[in-house]
Write a protein that holds these residues in place. Structure first.
Motif, PDB file in Angstrom:
ATOM      1  N   GLU A 125       2.079  -4.982  -6.351  1.00 29.14           N
ATOM      2  CA  GLU A 125       2.981  -3.854  -6.360  1.00 29.14           C
ATOM      3  C   GLU A 125       3.728  -3.786  -7.713  1.00 29.14           C
ATOM      4  OE1 GLU A 125       6.967  -2.329  -3.914  1.00 29.14           O
ATOM      5  OE2 GLU A 125       5.991  -4.158  -3.169  1.00 29.14           O
ATOM      6  N   HIS A 126       4.342  -4.722  -8.443  1.00 29.99           N
ATOM      7  CA  HIS A 126       4.924  -4.592  -9.712  1.00 29.99           C
ATOM      8  C   HIS A 126       4.213  -4.073 -10.558  1.00 29.99           C
ATOM      9  CE1 HIS A 126       7.139  -5.980 -13.149  1.00 29.99           C
ATOM     10  NE2 HIS A 126       6.238  -6.333 -13.732  1.00 29.99           N
TER      11      HIS A 126
ATOM     12  N   ASN B 200       0.310   8.487  -1.713  1.00 27.53           N
ATOM     13  CA  ASN B 200      -0.382   8.969  -0.623  1.00 27.53           C
ATOM     14  C   ASN B 200      -1.654   9.498  -1.132  1.00 27.53           C
ATOM     15  OD1 ASN B 200       1.907   8.642   0.931  1.00 27.53           O
ATOM     16  ND2 ASN B 200       2.689  10.603   0.245  1.00 27.53           N
ATOM     17  N   ALA B 201      -2.537   8.866  -2.072  1.00 34.23           N
ATOM     18  CA  ALA B 201      -3.627   9.150  -2.473  1.00 34.23           C
ATOM     19  C   ALA B 201      -5.004   8.808  -1.145  1.00 34.23           C
ATOM     20  CB  ALA B 201      -4.042   8.419  -3.708  1.00 34.23           C
ATOM     21  N   LEU B 202      -4.504   7.815  -0.633  1.00 37.55           N
ATOM     22  CA  LEU B 202      -5.341   7.423   0.436  1.00 37.55           C
ATOM     23  C   LEU B 202      -4.722   7.704   2.033  1.00 37.55           C
ATOM     24  CD1 LEU B 202      -6.001   3.967  -0.945  1.00 37.55           C
ATOM     25  CD2 LEU B 202      -7.696   6.106  -1.162  1.00 37.55           C
ATOM     26  N   PRO B 203      -5.599   8.032   2.788  1.00 36.59           N
ATOM     27  CA  PRO B 203      -4.954   8.161   4.310  1.00 36.59           C
ATOM     28  C   PRO B 203      -4.254   6.807   4.540  1.00 36.59           C
ATOM     29  CG  PRO B 203      -7.324   8.333   4.185  1.00 36.59           C
ATOM     30  CD  PRO B 203      -6.980   8.109   2.746  1.00 36.59           C
ATOM     31  N   VAL B 204      -3.278   6.926   5.476  1.00 37.40           N
ATOM     32  CA  VAL B 204      -2.655   5.754   5.737  1.00 37.40           C
ATOM     33  C   VAL B 204      -3.512   5.374   7.081  1.00 37.40           C
ATOM     34  CG1 VAL B 204      -0.470   4.810   6.774  1.00 37.40           C
ATOM     35  CG2 VAL B 204      -0.450   6.310   4.863  1.00 37.40           C
ATOM     36  N   ASP B 205      -3.981   4.086   7.075  1.00 32.22           N
ATOM     37  CA  ASP B 205      -4.712   3.644   8.033  1.00 32.22           C
ATOM     38  C   ASP B 205      -4.512   1.974   8.293  1.00 32.22           C
ATOM     39  OD1 ASP B 205      -6.423   2.865  10.059  1.00 32.22           O
ATOM     40  OD2 ASP B 205      -8.194   3.455   8.998  1.00 32.22           O
TER      41      ASP B 205
ATOM     42  N   GLU C 193       0.722  -1.201  -0.069  1.00 27.76           N
ATOM     43  CA  GLU C 193      -0.111   0.194   0.129  1.00 27.76           C
ATOM     44  C   GLU C 193       0.724   1.422   0.066  1.00 27.76           C
ATOM     45  OE1 GLU C 193      -4.163  -1.417   2.240  1.00 27.76           O
ATOM     46  OE2 GLU C 193      -2.311  -0.715   3.350  1.00 27.76           O
ATOM     47  N   ASN C 194       1.824   1.327   0.716  1.00 26.82           N
ATOM     48  CA  ASN C 194       2.773   2.182   0.842  1.00 26.82           C
ATOM     49  C   ASN C 194       3.392   2.598  -0.349  1.00 26.82           C
ATOM     50  OD1 ASN C 194       2.095   3.089   3.563  1.00 26.82           O
ATOM     51  ND2 ASN C 194       3.607   1.588   4.569  1.00 26.82           N
ATOM     52  N   ALA C 195       3.794   1.551  -0.983  1.00 23.93           N
ATOM     53  CA  ALA C 195       4.787   1.553  -2.224  1.00 23.93           C
ATOM     54  C   ALA C 195       3.644   1.954  -3.482  1.00 23.93           C
ATOM     55  CB  ALA C 195       5.185   0.322  -2.695  1.00 23.93           C
ATOM     56  N   THR C 196       2.398   1.722  -3.574  1.00 25.91           N
ATOM     57  CA  THR C 196       1.642   2.012  -4.727  1.00 25.91           C
ATOM     58  C   THR C 196       0.734   3.038  -4.398  1.00 25.91           C
ATOM     59  OG1 THR C 196      -0.014   0.198  -3.882  1.00 25.91           O
ATOM     60  CG2 THR C 196       2.049  -0.500  -5.394  1.00 25.91           C
ATOM     61  N   GLY C 197       0.123   3.115  -3.326  1.00 18.68           N
ATOM     62  CA  GLY C 197      -0.958   4.251  -3.207  1.00 18.68           C
ATOM     63  C   GLY C 197      -2.269   3.362  -3.110  1.00 18.68           C
ATOM     64  N   ALA C 198      -2.373   2.082  -3.324  1.00 17.31           N
ATOM     65  CA  ALA C 198      -3.728   1.356  -3.202  1.00 17.31           C
ATOM     66  C   ALA C 198      -4.108   1.185  -1.860  1.00 17.31           C
ATOM     67  CB  ALA C 198      -3.660   0.197  -4.211  1.00 17.31           C
ATOM     68  N   GLU C 199      -5.265   0.782  -1.654  1.00 17.60           N
ATOM     69  CA  GLU C 199      -5.672   0.196  -0.605  1.00 17.60           C
ATOM     70  C   GLU C 199      -6.236  -1.451  -0.725  1.00 17.60           C
ATOM     71  OE1 GLU C 199      -9.192   0.554   3.068  1.00 17.60           O
ATOM     72  OE2 GLU C 199      -9.191   1.821   1.418  1.00 17.60           O
TER      73      GLU C 199
END
Length: 153
Positions: A129-130, A139-144, A27-33
């Protein structure tokens, strides 16, 4: 090696904790949830649903569709059926080639066929991730990271 009878035997708590850490990293590497839902069986009334429809239902139940950018990904495993489904929301799906989901599914399938459940999930997450790295806004999504937990039912 024999196929464990129940999902909680194939995916014990320590494995799920390690997978949750991999999910957070991806998630941190891609911005996806990303959410992982592992079910032993379908619920009553779900027998007539296709696997895709079941994944869509689970996606909605986990509120993955509530983000404006639609960057949710669900890995759904229906353990007793020995089936799984990879479902990406519009914002993710529009950024990658549809064959990316086939690649993730093949990765899961090849590991699961050898009863390598943890390795399969880690490899599938690495494939996600690849395919997504650099394609979604960071960082499109809040980190939760509370949502990195795996849902088992």
């Amino acid at each position: 090696m024999q196929h464990p009878e129940h999902a909680n035997q194939a995916f014990p708590r320590e494995v799920l904790e390690r997978i949750a850490h991999v999910i957070a990293d991806v998630e941190n590497a891609t911005g996806a949830e990303i959410r992982l839902s592992i079910r032993d069986l379908r619920d009553a009334g779900e027998a007539d649903l296709t696997l895709r429809e079941l994944a869509q239902k689970e996606f909605a139940a986990l509120h993955l569709h509530h983000h404006d950018k639609r960057l949710g990904i669900l890995l759904l495993i229906v353990y007793h059926e020995r089936k799984f489904y990879v479902y990406g929301d519009e914002g993710v799906h529009s950024k990658i080639h549809p064959e990316a989901w086939d690649d993730v599914a093949k990765t899961l399938g090849s590991h699961f066929a050898k009863y390598d459940y943890e390795g399969g999930l880690k490899a599938a997450l690495n494939r996600i991730e690849h395919h997504l790295k650099g394609k979604l806004p960071k960082n499109a999504l809040p980190v939760d990271h509370a949502h990195d937990e795996v849902v088992m039912s």
